[in-house]
Design a protein around this motif. Structure first.
Motif, PDB file in Angstrom:
ATOM      1  N   ALA A 194       0.818  -1.122   0.125  1.00 36.15           N
ATOM      2  CA  ALA A 194      -0.021  -0.042   0.015  1.00 36.15           C
ATOM      3  C   ALA A 194       0.735   1.234  -0.003  1.00 36.15           C
ATOM      4  N   TRP A 195       1.762   1.542   1.078  1.00 32.92           N
ATOM      5  CA  TRP A 195       2.625   2.690   0.993  1.00 32.92           C
ATOM      6  C   TRP A 195       3.655   2.540  -0.093  1.00 32.92           C
ATOM      7  N   GLN A 196       3.934   1.745  -0.529  1.00 32.91           N
ATOM      8  CA  GLN A 196       5.060   1.576  -1.743  1.00 32.91           C
ATOM      9  C   GLN A 196       4.419   2.288  -2.993  1.00 32.91           C
ATOM     10  N   HIS A 197       3.102   1.914  -2.987  1.00 30.22           N
ATOM     11  CA  HIS A 197       2.494   2.413  -4.235  1.00 30.22           C
ATOM     12  C   HIS A 197       1.296   3.238  -4.239  1.00 30.22           C
ATOM     13  N   GLN A 198       1.074   3.748  -3.189  1.00 31.66           N
ATOM     14  CA  GLN A 198       0.082   4.837  -2.709  1.00 31.66           C
ATOM     15  C   GLN A 198      -1.406   4.514  -3.109  1.00 31.66           C
ATOM     16  N   TYR A 199      -1.839   3.335  -3.028  1.00 32.88           N
ATOM     17  CA  TYR A 199      -2.951   2.864  -3.141  1.00 32.88           C
ATOM     18  C   TYR A 199      -3.265   2.018  -2.191  1.00 32.88           C
ATOM     19  N   CYS A 200      -4.762   1.870  -1.806  1.00 33.69           N
ATOM     20  CA  CYS A 200      -5.399   1.121  -0.680  1.00 33.69           C
ATOM     21  C   CYS A 200      -5.285  -0.363  -1.323  1.00 33.69           C
ATOM     22  N   VAL A 201      -4.933  -1.308  -0.166  1.00 34.29           N
ATOM     23  CA  VAL A 201      -4.838  -2.630  -0.420  1.00 34.29           C
ATOM     24  C   VAL A 201      -5.594  -3.464   0.666  1.00 34.29           C
ATOM     25  N   VAL A 202      -6.672  -4.290  -0.162  1.00 35.98           N
ATOM     26  CA  VAL A 202      -7.600  -4.913   0.742  1.00 35.98           C
ATOM     27  C   VAL A 202      -7.228  -6.461   0.483  1.00 35.98           C
ATOM     28  N   SER A 203      -6.874  -7.196   1.715  1.00 34.56           N
ATOM     29  CA  SER A 203      -6.918  -8.648   1.336  1.00 34.56           C
ATOM     30  C   SER A 203      -8.126  -9.363   1.879  1.00 34.56           C
ATOM     31  N   SER A 204      -8.286 -10.561   1.318  1.00 33.48           N
ATOM     32  CA  SER A 204      -9.215 -11.482   1.567  1.00 33.48           C
ATOM     33  C   SER A 204      -8.845 -12.871   1.953  1.00 33.48           C
TER      34      SER A 204
END
Length: 329
Positions: A213-223
């Motif tokens: 997330a912080w490396q690419h500046q987008y939200c990351v959602v795991s499931s």
């Protein structure tokens, strides 16, 4: 109130603390994201597992999520009977296995990220099918980096250039499980301006999820099939996570924000505070020298604030430095 609902309400209440908006109001780019952990969920066969997952989704429905993400190939996971091979269960969307989830999406006007084995011609893929609010197929991501075991069982690698999909709240994409070990596809999604990347997985990933997330500046959602499922904001901070008390999470993220390098742009922050007050929230991460500018008002667009005060996103800032470095070599 069930454990999952109690957790989700707790997260949303915390997220609202200190905001300029009042309880019940919604920001223009506020997205309610839900995700499920398959930890402890067992069923006899894929059809029964599908029904069990739909029960979890019905528990989430009162939260009115914009999107729900499900775990990697969950239909053939945690089965008490022998799981069918990918070649036996793969279908062309929308088939019998995917149809109930399309009906849920339509009934609840909710996007669904549904991972399952798909087929095209003689190729079998580990896919994540994106269903829109009408229950139609928005698109499909095919796992670019399947494991050797998957390939031995007939699963083909998907394209190395992952697609992005436009929704009514922003640009979304997916990576799946083993994909987390390769950086190129994640970087490609940043270049494609993805804002939320869903990561259905067999394992939890731990700090790797936060880092993406912080490396690419987008939200990351795991499931995930086991352990923790979580929602990470652009800073890598966890907005919500599952635990032994809650099988699923549902919480908001605000996409109307920008990730900037603190220096030299901090020199303009006092001016932003003076003009916009509570309408723009600025958070500084001192050691990393990151700053997050976030709109807390429907009438303020962060892109306009950046332009007005001559600020660059961190991506733009690094590109400028890189260009000058190349010219000076």
């Amino acid at each position: 109130m069930g454990a999952g609902l109690a957790s989700a309400v707790g997260h949303s209440a915390l997220a609202a603390t200190g905001n300029a908006t009042r309880v019940g109001e919604r920001l223009p780019r506020e997205v309610w994201i839900a995700s499920i952990s398959q930890e402890g969920l067992h069923a006899a066969n894929p059809v029964a597992m599908g029904k069990l997952m739909l029960q979890q989704m019905e528990e989430i429905a009162p939260m009115q999520p914009d999107v729900i993400c499900l775990p990697e190939t969950f239909l053939v996971s945690n089965l008490t009977q022998t799981a069918p091979q990918a070649t036996e269960i793969a279908e062309t969307p929308i088939g019998d296995l995917l149809r109930p989830f399309a009906e849920f999406a339509r009934a609840h006007a909710c996007y669904v990220v549904c991972p399952l084995h798909t087929r095209q011609g003689d190729k079998i893929y580990n896919g994540a099918v994106f269903l829109d609010r009408a229950g139609e197929v928005l698109g499909e991501y095919r796992k670019a980096h399947p494991t050797t075991g998957e390939m031995d069982n007939g699963v083909a690698p998907g394209p190395l250039a992952p697609p992005v999909f436009k929704t009514d709240f922003g640009i979304v994409a997916a990576q799946i499980c083993f994909d987390i070990e390769w950086s190129e596809t994640w970087r490609s999604l940043q270049q494609s301006r993805a804002e939320i990347v869903f990561w259905p997985s067999a394992f939890a990933g731990g700090q790797m999820v936060n880092a993406k997330a912080w490396q690419h500046q987008y939200c990351v959602v795991s499931s995930t099939r086991k352990d923790t499922t979580k929602i990470c904001d652009v800073t890598g901070e966890e907005v919500a996570r599952t635990s032994r008390w809650n099988q699923w999470v549902c919480a908001p993220v605000n996409l109307e924000k920008a990730f900037v390098h603190t220096w030299p742009f901090v020199q303009r922050f006092d001016e932003i505070h003076a003009k916009y007050g509570r309408k723009v929230r600025v958070r500084n991460f001192a050691e990393e020298e990151w700053s997050i500018l976030e709109s807390r008002s429907p009438d303020v667009k962060i892109a306009d604030v950046l332009q007005e005060f001559e600020l660059k996103t961190i991506t733009e800032h690094l590109a400028t430095a890189d260009s000058q470095q190349c010219s000076c070599r």
